[in-house]
Write an enzyme that holds these catalytic residues in place. Structure first.
Site, PDB file in Angstrom:
ATOM      1  N   ASP A  86       2.278 -14.949 -13.281  1.00  0.00           N
ATOM      2  CA  ASP A  86       1.990 -16.382 -13.139  1.00  0.00           C
ATOM      3  C   ASP A  86       0.876 -16.839 -14.071  1.00  0.00           C
ATOM      4  OD1 ASP A  86      -0.637 -15.971 -11.446  1.00  0.00           O
ATOM      5  OD2 ASP A  86       0.891 -14.691 -10.566  1.00  0.00           O
ATOM      6  N   ASP A 137       7.244  -2.096 -18.236  1.00  0.00           N
ATOM      7  CA  ASP A 137       6.797  -1.532 -16.957  1.00  0.00           C
ATOM      8  C   ASP A 137       5.356  -1.028 -17.135  1.00  0.00           C
ATOM      9  OD1 ASP A 137       6.327  -0.059 -14.686  1.00  0.00           O
ATOM     10  OD2 ASP A 137       8.355   0.759 -14.598  1.00  0.00           O
ATOM     11  N   GLY A 138       4.456  -1.511 -16.291  1.00  0.00           N
ATOM     12  CA  GLY A 138       3.062  -1.103 -16.375  1.00  0.00           C
ATOM     13  C   GLY A 138       2.877   0.398 -16.207  1.00  0.00           C
ATOM     14  N   ASP A 155      -2.465  -6.690 -10.845  1.00  0.00           N
ATOM     15  CA  ASP A 155      -2.107  -7.934 -10.144  1.00  0.00           C
ATOM     16  C   ASP A 155      -0.618  -7.825  -9.813  1.00  0.00           C
ATOM     17  OD1 ASP A 155      -1.806 -10.479  -9.223  1.00  0.00           O
ATOM     18  OD2 ASP A 155      -2.409 -11.476 -11.075  1.00  0.00           O
ATOM     19  N   SER A 156      -0.330  -7.006  -8.824  1.00  0.00           N
ATOM     20  CA  SER A 156       1.062  -6.580  -8.613  1.00  0.00           C
ATOM     21  C   SER A 156       1.686  -7.233  -7.395  1.00  0.00           C
ATOM     22  CB  SER A 156       1.093  -5.066  -8.406  1.00  0.00           C
ATOM     23  OG  SER A 156       0.471  -4.745  -7.186  1.00  0.00           O
ATOM     24  N   ASP A 158       4.071  -6.305  -3.902  1.00  0.00           N
ATOM     25  CA  ASP A 158       3.925  -5.236  -2.910  1.00  0.00           C
ATOM     26  C   ASP A 158       4.642  -3.967  -3.391  1.00  0.00           C
ATOM     27  OD1 ASP A 158       2.548  -6.941  -1.241  1.00  0.00           O
ATOM     28  OD2 ASP A 158       4.367  -7.632  -0.228  1.00  0.00           O
ATOM     29  N   PRO A 162      10.068  -3.375  -8.119  1.00  0.00           N
ATOM     30  CA  PRO A 162       9.425  -2.929  -9.360  1.00  0.00           C
ATOM     31  C   PRO A 162       7.957  -2.548  -9.186  1.00  0.00           C
ATOM     32  CG  PRO A 162       9.844  -5.308  -9.421  1.00  0.00           C
ATOM     33  CD  PRO A 162      10.547  -4.770  -8.206  1.00  0.00           C
TER      34      PRO A 162
END
Ligand code: SAM
Length: 281
Positions: A86, A137-138, A155-156, A158, A162
């Site tokens: 966001d 993908d982090g 900042d993920s 739950d 992913p």
């Protein structure tokens, strides 16, 4: 006819917001993405039916995820944000003149595109020249990084879908290796209240505590998240979040904040007894 967005916070407790209309729905390769308008919370969006961001309360989450580490180490220059599609976390970080580089790794480009369109205030600084966007993908991204960042913010979502890999022990170990000696890790730490969130909180805390020299947890009030009581983790190789708070340096930034302040910074780390007990379980 009234239209309501309803989210099951547990099998037996629901949270609802009266909506005006649904303005977006799509399915990315990773998740369902939905945007709604409402009188009470403004525009808000959900991923796989779980609340992410509302216009009305996003300042609380984004103040607490970004200003807490920045007030502890004023020399943070190189930052990695994992998730955060966001753009709210990047918006707050971009207010610090001393930050030179912000890498943001978001798995889902469609989330970012939709937020740029429907949440322009939250995503307003994604075009800051210091920001580099990576759609990856982090979990894989962090494996390539060693001794590089002063601050990593997870900042993920739950730990379902992913976001699951962002709560594993090996991922936290890789964050440790990607941080410099003075590095700080902030993570979305779930909630102590309902059982499912509490289990996720416990697991994350245990794994981070086993990995970092300093591992503390702080709380904030998030009206639209389950129970309204939510946590972030603060882990570091060197800095204690309260003992090393640098009030003089933070005041020099002259930032106006709507939720964060230096008293709250200290207070947020003083946890209710049941939360302290749950973290030690
Ligand atoms: N503040 C909100 C919250 O805590 O629920 C929203 C955070 S932000 C929208 C979460 C982002 O993490 C999502 O956009 C999601 O696509 C992203 N994400 C989930 N798993 C990821 C992964 N493995 N790597 C990078 N980004 C991921």
């Amino acid at each position: 006819m009234d239209l309501w967005y309803t989210e099951n916070h547990t099998d037996d407790a629901k949270f609802s917001i009266k909506i005006k209309e649904q303005i977006y729905h799509d399915k990315s390769p990773f998740q369902d993405i939905d945007f709604f308008t409402s009188d009470e919370f403004g525009i808000f969006f959900t991923l796989d039916g779980l609340m992410m961001v509302t216009e009305k309360d996003e300042f609380i989450y984004h103040d607490m995820i970004s200003h807490v580490p920045m007030a502890v180490n004023p020399n943070i220059k190189n930052v990695l944000v994992i998730g955060g599609g966001d753009g709210g976390t990047v918006r707050e970080l971009s207010r610090y003149k001393n930050i030179e580089n912000i890498d943001m790794v978001e798995i889902d480009e469609m989330v970012v595109r939709a937020c740029i369109k429907y949440l322009p205030l939250t995503s307003s600084k994604l075009d800051d020249p210091r920001v580099n966007l990576f759609y990856e993908d982090g979990v894989a991204f962090i494996e390539k990084k060693k001794n590089e960042y002063d601050l990593i913010i997870i900042d993920s979502t739950d730990p379902i879908g992913p976001g699951e890999g962002l709560f594993t022990k090996s991922f936290y170990e890789n964050c440790y290796l990607a941080l410099k000696d003075e590095g700080i890790l902030i993570n979305q730490h779930e909630s102590p209240y309902y059982d499912r969130d509490k289990k996720n909180m416990n697991r994350a805390h245990k794994r981070i505590k086993e990995t970092f020299e300093i591992a503390e947890v702080y709380q904030f009030h998030m009206p639209t998240y389950p129970s309204g009581h939510w946590l972030f983790g603060f882990a570091s190789k060197k800095f204690h979040p309260v003992n090393d708070l640098n009030e003089t340096a933070w005041n020099l930034n002259e930032l106006e904040t709507k939720y964060y302040n230096l008293e709250l910074h200290k207070g947020a780390f003083y946890l209710p007894t049941y939360v302290k007990q749950a973290l030690d379980e």
